[in-house]
Scaffold this active site. Structure first.
Site, PDB file in Angstrom:
ATOM      1  N   VAL A  70       0.872  -1.170   0.000  1.00 37.08           N
ATOM      2  CA  VAL A  70       0.000   0.000   0.000  1.00 37.08           C
ATOM      3  C   VAL A  70       0.912   1.224   0.000  1.00 37.08           C
ATOM      4  O   VAL A  70       1.554   1.531   0.999  1.00 37.08           O
ATOM      5  CB  VAL A  70      -0.944   0.029   1.216  1.00 37.08           C
ATOM      6  N   ASP A  71       1.013   1.886  -1.147  1.00 39.16           N
ATOM      7  CA  ASP A  71       1.795   3.110  -1.289  1.00 39.16           C
ATOM      8  C   ASP A  71       0.836   4.291  -1.214  1.00 39.16           C
ATOM      9  O   ASP A  71      -0.201   4.284  -1.892  1.00 39.16           O
ATOM     10  CB  ASP A  71       2.526   3.141  -2.632  1.00 39.16           C
ATOM     11  N   VAL A  72       1.187   5.300  -0.424  1.00 39.29           N
ATOM     12  CA  VAL A  72       0.241   6.376  -0.146  1.00 39.29           C
ATOM     13  C   VAL A  72       0.792   7.739  -0.577  1.00 39.29           C
ATOM     14  O   VAL A  72       1.933   8.092  -0.266  1.00 39.29           O
ATOM     15  CB  VAL A  72      -0.124   6.413   1.355  1.00 39.29           C
ATOM     16  N   VAL A  74      -1.787   4.506  -4.118  1.00 43.37           N
ATOM     17  CA  VAL A  74      -1.366   4.746  -5.499  1.00 43.37           C
ATOM     18  C   VAL A  74      -0.306   3.731  -5.902  1.00 43.37           C
ATOM     19  O   VAL A  74       0.267   3.023  -5.068  1.00 43.37           O
ATOM     20  CB  VAL A  74      -0.789   6.165  -5.681  1.00 43.37           C
TER      21      VAL A  74
END
Length: 254
Positions: free
Chosen positions: A9-11, A17
């Protein structure tokens, strides 16, 4: 064969994103990070790879969101992005994260990183992003925009310092769905006693199984991002495939 899958999970700006080759401005949004994290957990994830890209690029922080999600999930979380001094390291560890990955600071402030390894042991991983340039593997920092030196010198330095884990990303593969650089991963694993987490390029279940075949060489885990978000396969499907391959390996068939 013990092999771990870490959905990512890239934030950015509070949204999940994915980037293309780690470049700022190439973000494709996939909605609320908590929803993604809960989906991976519910499909069987034992670990989550959580990246604060705003912190990595030096343009803000999603710390409170990361802390909220880490505490809510009930599974192991590794955090990375913008962890470059005692304050940011302590904040990351205070979320309850099982592991913290140090990237740019490992290149720019290696002695501080070594001290963190000595203090926190296997709760610290060295996150190495690399790109091949003129036939040489160069490490990349500052959101993969600056040069951090020769890959093999960096690995040798932190291996000697007792680093327990390297997270290795071929930047040219990340977010491209073009397959992992298994040769590079095997070369890094051969150069260190530390465990290696593979990152970048996974597109198919077969990609994951190819990496899993290297588990006995020390490549014991893989981060999967865009392939999950683009519905190339589900986390449940790939977990089942890895389990089936492990069963086959025990019977001498894998």
């Amino acid at each position: 064969m013990s092999f771990t899958l870490l959905p990512a999970v890239d934030v950015v700006n509070g949204q999940a994103v994915r980037l293309d080759q780690g470049e700022a401005g190439t973000e494709k949004s996939y909605g609320a990070p908590l929803e993604a994290a809960e989906r991976w957990r519910d499909e069987g994830a034992q670990w989550l790879h959580f990246v604060d890209l705003d912190a990595a690029f030096g343009r803000g922080s999603n710390h409170e969101l990361m802390a909220q999600i880490t505490r809510a999930l009930g599974i192991n979380v590794e955090l990375t992005g913008g962890i470059r001094d005692d304050v940011s390291l302590q904040r990351a560890l205070a979320t309850g994260a099982k592991r913290v990955n140090i990237g740019t600071a490992a290149l720019k402030n290696p002695e501080w990183t070594v001290d963190a390894i000595k203090r926190y042991g296997d709760a610290i991983a060295v996150d190495i992003a690399v790109r091949e340039e003129n036939g040489q593997w160069r490490t990349k920092g500052d959101g993969w925009t600056s040069d951090g030196g020769d890959l093999w010198e960096v690995v040798e330095f932190f291996d000697a310092a007792g680093c327990a884990r390297f997270v290795v990303t071929d930047v040219s593969r990340d977010g491209t769905l073009t397959g992992p650089n298994v040769e590079l991963l095997r070369d890094v694993s051969a150069a260190t006693d530390a465990s290696v987490t593979a990152s970048g390029g996974v597109s198919t279940i077969d990609d994951v199984l190819e990496i899993a075949r290297c588990a006995d060489e020390g490549i014991d885990s893989v981060i999967i991002g865009k392939a999950l978000y683009e519905h190339r396969f589900t986390l449940r499907e790939v977990l089942q495939a890895v389990d089936a391959a492990a069963d086959s390996a025990m019977r001498g068939e894998f």
